[in-house]
Design an enzyme around this catalytic site. Sequence first.
Site, PDB file in Angstrom:
ATOM      1  N   HIS A 127     -10.804  -1.959  11.373  1.00  0.00           N
ATOM      2  CA  HIS A 127      -9.754  -2.852  10.870  1.00  0.00           C
ATOM      3  C   HIS A 127      -9.599  -3.995  11.877  1.00  0.00           C
ATOM      4  O   HIS A 127      -8.619  -4.058  12.616  1.00  0.00           O
ATOM      5  CB  HIS A 127      -8.458  -2.029  10.741  1.00  0.00           C
ATOM      6  CG  HIS A 127      -7.360  -2.716  10.000  1.00  0.00           C
ATOM      7  ND1 HIS A 127      -6.039  -2.368  10.145  1.00  0.00           N
ATOM      8  CD2 HIS A 127      -7.372  -3.705   9.082  1.00  0.00           C
ATOM      9  CE1 HIS A 127      -5.284  -3.116   9.360  1.00  0.00           C
ATOM     10  NE2 HIS A 127      -6.069  -3.945   8.706  1.00  0.00           N
ATOM     11  N   SER A 130      -1.506  -3.690  10.288  1.00  0.00           N
ATOM     12  CA  SER A 130      -1.233  -4.604   9.175  1.00  0.00           C
ATOM     13  C   SER A 130      -0.003  -5.474   9.461  1.00  0.00           C
ATOM     14  O   SER A 130       0.993  -4.989   9.991  1.00  0.00           O
ATOM     15  CB  SER A 130      -0.967  -3.792   7.906  1.00  0.00           C
ATOM     16  OG  SER A 130      -2.027  -2.903   7.691  1.00  0.00           O
ATOM     17  N   CYS A 156       0.428  -7.878  11.590  1.00  0.00           N
ATOM     18  CA  CYS A 156       0.704  -8.171  13.009  1.00  0.00           C
ATOM     19  C   CYS A 156      -0.055  -9.413  13.470  1.00  0.00           C
ATOM     20  O   CYS A 156      -0.290  -9.600  14.661  1.00  0.00           O
ATOM     21  CB  CYS A 156       0.335  -6.982  13.892  1.00  0.00           C
ATOM     22  SG  CYS A 156       1.495  -5.626  13.792  1.00  0.00           S
ATOM     23  N   ARG A 173       1.631 -12.226  -0.868  1.00  0.00           N
ATOM     24  CA  ARG A 173       0.264 -12.447  -0.380  1.00  0.00           C
ATOM     25  C   ARG A 173      -0.380 -13.696  -0.966  1.00  0.00           C
ATOM     26  O   ARG A 173      -0.040 -14.128  -2.064  1.00  0.00           O
ATOM     27  CB  ARG A 173      -0.609 -11.248  -0.776  1.00  0.00           C
ATOM     28  CG  ARG A 173      -0.171  -9.925  -0.148  1.00  0.00           C
ATOM     29  CD  ARG A 173      -0.633  -9.831   1.276  1.00  0.00           C
ATOM     30  NE  ARG A 173      -0.223  -8.605   1.938  1.00  0.00           N
ATOM     31  CZ  ARG A 173      -0.956  -7.989   2.879  1.00  0.00           C
ATOM     32  NH1 ARG A 173      -2.110  -8.481   3.248  1.00  0.00           N
ATOM     33  NH2 ARG A 173      -0.499  -6.905   3.463  1.00  0.00           N
ATOM     34  N   ARG A 216       0.842  -1.196   0.000  1.00  0.00           N
ATOM     35  CA  ARG A 216       0.000   0.000   0.000  1.00  0.00           C
ATOM     36  C   ARG A 216       0.872   1.240   0.000  1.00  0.00           C
ATOM     37  O   ARG A 216       1.949   1.256   0.582  1.00  0.00           O
ATOM     38  CB  ARG A 216      -0.913   0.015   1.239  1.00  0.00           C
ATOM     39  CG  ARG A 216      -2.086  -0.930   1.140  1.00  0.00           C
ATOM     40  CD  ARG A 216      -3.002  -0.812   2.341  1.00  0.00           C
ATOM     41  NE  ARG A 216      -2.370  -1.284   3.563  1.00  0.00           N
ATOM     42  CZ  ARG A 216      -1.782  -0.537   4.467  1.00  0.00           C
ATOM     43  NH1 ARG A 216      -1.749   0.776   4.334  1.00  0.00           N
ATOM     44  NH2 ARG A 216      -1.231  -1.071   5.534  1.00  0.00           N
ATOM     45  N   LYS A 223      -9.733  -2.041   1.401  1.00  0.00           N
ATOM     46  CA  LYS A 223      -9.338  -0.908   2.252  1.00  0.00           C
ATOM     47  C   LYS A 223     -10.089   0.364   1.863  1.00  0.00           C
ATOM     48  O   LYS A 223     -10.462   1.156   2.720  1.00  0.00           O
ATOM     49  CB  LYS A 223      -7.825  -0.688   2.148  1.00  0.00           C
ATOM     50  CG  LYS A 223      -7.000  -1.891   2.550  1.00  0.00           C
ATOM     51  CD  LYS A 223      -7.272  -2.307   3.959  1.00  0.00           C
ATOM     52  CE  LYS A 223      -6.331  -3.430   4.398  1.00  0.00           C
ATOM     53  NZ  LYS A 223      -6.606  -3.868   5.771  1.00  0.00           N
ATOM     54  N   TYR A 269      -1.308  -3.447  -7.005  1.00  0.00           N
ATOM     55  CA  TYR A 269      -1.160  -4.151  -5.726  1.00  0.00           C
ATOM     56  C   TYR A 269      -2.506  -4.180  -4.986  1.00  0.00           C
ATOM     57  O   TYR A 269      -3.161  -3.139  -4.843  1.00  0.00           O
ATOM     58  CB  TYR A 269      -0.082  -3.495  -4.841  1.00  0.00           C
ATOM     59  CG  TYR A 269      -0.145  -4.026  -3.426  1.00  0.00           C
ATOM     60  CD1 TYR A 269       0.333  -5.302  -3.135  1.00  0.00           C
ATOM     61  CD2 TYR A 269      -0.757  -3.304  -2.405  1.00  0.00           C
ATOM     62  CE1 TYR A 269       0.215  -5.831  -1.859  1.00  0.00           C
ATOM     63  CE2 TYR A 269      -0.877  -3.820  -1.116  1.00  0.00           C
ATOM     64  CZ  TYR A 269      -0.390  -5.079  -0.852  1.00  0.00           C
ATOM     65  OH  TYR A 269      -0.523  -5.611   0.413  1.00  0.00           O
ATOM     66  N   ASP A 323      -9.964  -9.417   8.738  1.00  0.00           N
ATOM     67  CA  ASP A 323      -9.359  -8.092   8.491  1.00  0.00           C
ATOM     68  C   ASP A 323     -10.301  -6.923   8.772  1.00  0.00           C
ATOM     69  O   ASP A 323      -9.839  -5.881   9.210  1.00  0.00           O
ATOM     70  CB  ASP A 323      -8.871  -8.023   7.041  1.00  0.00           C
ATOM     71  CG  ASP A 323      -7.916  -6.862   6.781  1.00  0.00           C
ATOM     72  OD1 ASP A 323      -7.047  -6.609   7.634  1.00  0.00           O
ATOM     73  OD2 ASP A 323      -8.042  -6.204   5.735  1.00  0.00           O
TER      74      ASP A 323
HETATM   75  C1  OXD Z   1      -3.331  -4.519   5.287  1.00  0.00           C
HETATM   76  C2  OXD Z   1      -3.998  -5.657   4.636  1.00  0.00           C
HETATM   77  O1  OXD Z   1      -2.377  -3.956   4.724  1.00  0.00           O
HETATM   78  O2  OXD Z   1      -4.933  -6.208   5.233  1.00  0.00           O
HETATM   79  O3  OXD Z   1      -3.764  -4.158   6.396  1.00  0.00           O
HETATM   80  O4  OXD Z   1      -3.627  -6.030   3.516  1.00  0.00           O
HETATM   81 MN    MN Z   2      -5.492  -5.192   7.031  1.00  0.00          MN
END
Ligand code: OXD
Ligand code: MN
Length: 589
Positions: free
Chosen positions: A233, A255, A257, A374, A76, A213, A204, A282
């Site tokens: 989130h 993100s 974590c 990913r 991102r 998002k 991406y 998420d």
């Molecule tokens: C983030 C995702 O970046 O969920 O938080 O991809």
């Molecule tokens: Mn996320």
Amino acid sequence: MSAIGENPPTNKSITTWVQEVADLTQPDNIFWCDGSPEEKANLTELAVETGVLRPLNQDKWPGCYYHRSNPNDVARVENLTFICTEQEEDAGPTNNWMDPVAMRAKLEGILKGCMKGRTMYVVPYLMGPPGSPMSRVGVEITDSVYVVLSMRIMARMGRPALEHLGDGDNFNRGIHSMLDINPERRYIAHFPQENAIISVGSNYGGNVLLGKKCLALRLASFWGRKEGWMAEHMLILGLESPEGKKTYVAAAFPSACGKTNFAMLIPPERFKGWKVWTVGDDIAWMSPGTDGRLWAINPEAGYFGVVPGTNNHSNPNAMKSLARDTVFTNVAITDDGDVWWEGKDNPPPAKLTDWQGKPWKLGSGTKAAHPNSRFTAPMENNPMLAPEVNDPQGVPISAIIFGGRRSTTIPLVYQSFNWLHGVYVGATVGSETTAAATGAVGQIRRDPMAMLPFCGYNMGDYFVHWIRMRKLLKTPPRIFHVNWFRKDDEGNFLWPGFGENMRVLKWIVDRCEGRGHANETSLGWVPGPGDFDLEGLPGFTEEKLAQAQHFSDDEWRREVLQHDELFFKLYGHLPKEIIFQRELLVARL
Ligand code: OXD
Ligand code: MN
């Protein structure tokens, strides 16, 4: 210009808008996506023919494909993400802002004729379960077949969206063009007042799967504030006791974590009979129910998970989720169509091609898989997918958990004294930065409610909204903070994490149900010796737990000074309750 793919939908608002965008972008073809399996097969074939996707070994990885993104486009881009509200103040100091008219003019200049020689795909999608009053419709126009194939995993695409919308006009208008994947012409622009998104110059996921998002967090948070609900989130999970009682919790971590790992946790042997069900990994949309509780849905239909570190120990359910019908992006591959990443169960094969297409072997000194590589996998693959994920009314949330990646200072778990104190705890979440966004990795930044990159309006007003939500709830969720990432002086993690997080979760659920004992401290309620089930965790003694739970007043005084950094920035919109909570904390310390 000819129309291929399915017939256009009957909804006139969609067809009129699509024609306008086609007039601007001038694609060779318009492809109306219906989300059918035949369409998936055809588009996958096309993606393979054009080199966008590469089939993996279908015996080992049925239905799985590999995609490599441009090395300049792997995360991102927060510095190129804009909230375009009429007033700059409404976007607030933590967002980039541009005047909506100026941004539109700029982007329309860029979009002019940008799809010449390309196909324009029209992707109607539904965020949330069909039939839910909380669900929302978006239509994404894109010139990327990778986006189409990913959107059909991540959202309910095609018919469910069109049925939900009917003849209505209330849908998000999203335009995406890859252009030439050039960071110089990359913008992720949100127009909350027009319910529109324009994303250019990237391919991406986090920048271009507009339902995720952009819609489900930045725009939805904006709507939630106006309409009295919350877009967060957060993962959502259900913990089922051996007696069959389910308790649902939502948890916000920045993100990369471990939200996906926590959402798919498998309880250790000691907790035989307990089950964790995944509702979402998420994003949570949460709304007060008529019973005064907070009810949550997962607006998504798939997982866009970080691959490195995923293995049969850290997350067996993620391994099962990505075992079929998955698109892998930027992992490493072998000549025979196998995939590998750092932290997979097995050591790397002798010969490997890295995420940039270069030969790689152990000792090369670089990562084989990009740290933000990913998997895009359908949620149906998850063996512990909660059936409630399709329930239009969602699930009632008993606890909200905040967490960050912190090597020092923050104990393993504590509970806030009440909602308002919990809002302060969420507002002051700090975390070491990760590879999910471009920029330096490992620096502590304040990431309130893990929403810093995702709040679609002024963060000070967002705290006000959190505080106000209390008034709409008769039984608010209890609020907790966890830190799985604390280290000792030698740099070893103090807590084993992964499945063992069940022990923390169990204490949290016990607290929600009036069972678990805790001691009052200046931070909040914490488990004392014996309050925490450590059976079956060899070598992990009460002393070790005390070390993981320890906090020092001195360290915390420094921590509070760091809270101020963000508060100063937000000062004009910071609710007084946050300032009072800070004062109370200082007084307790
Ligand atoms: C983030 C995702 O970046 O969920 O938080 O991809
Ligand atoms: Mn996320």
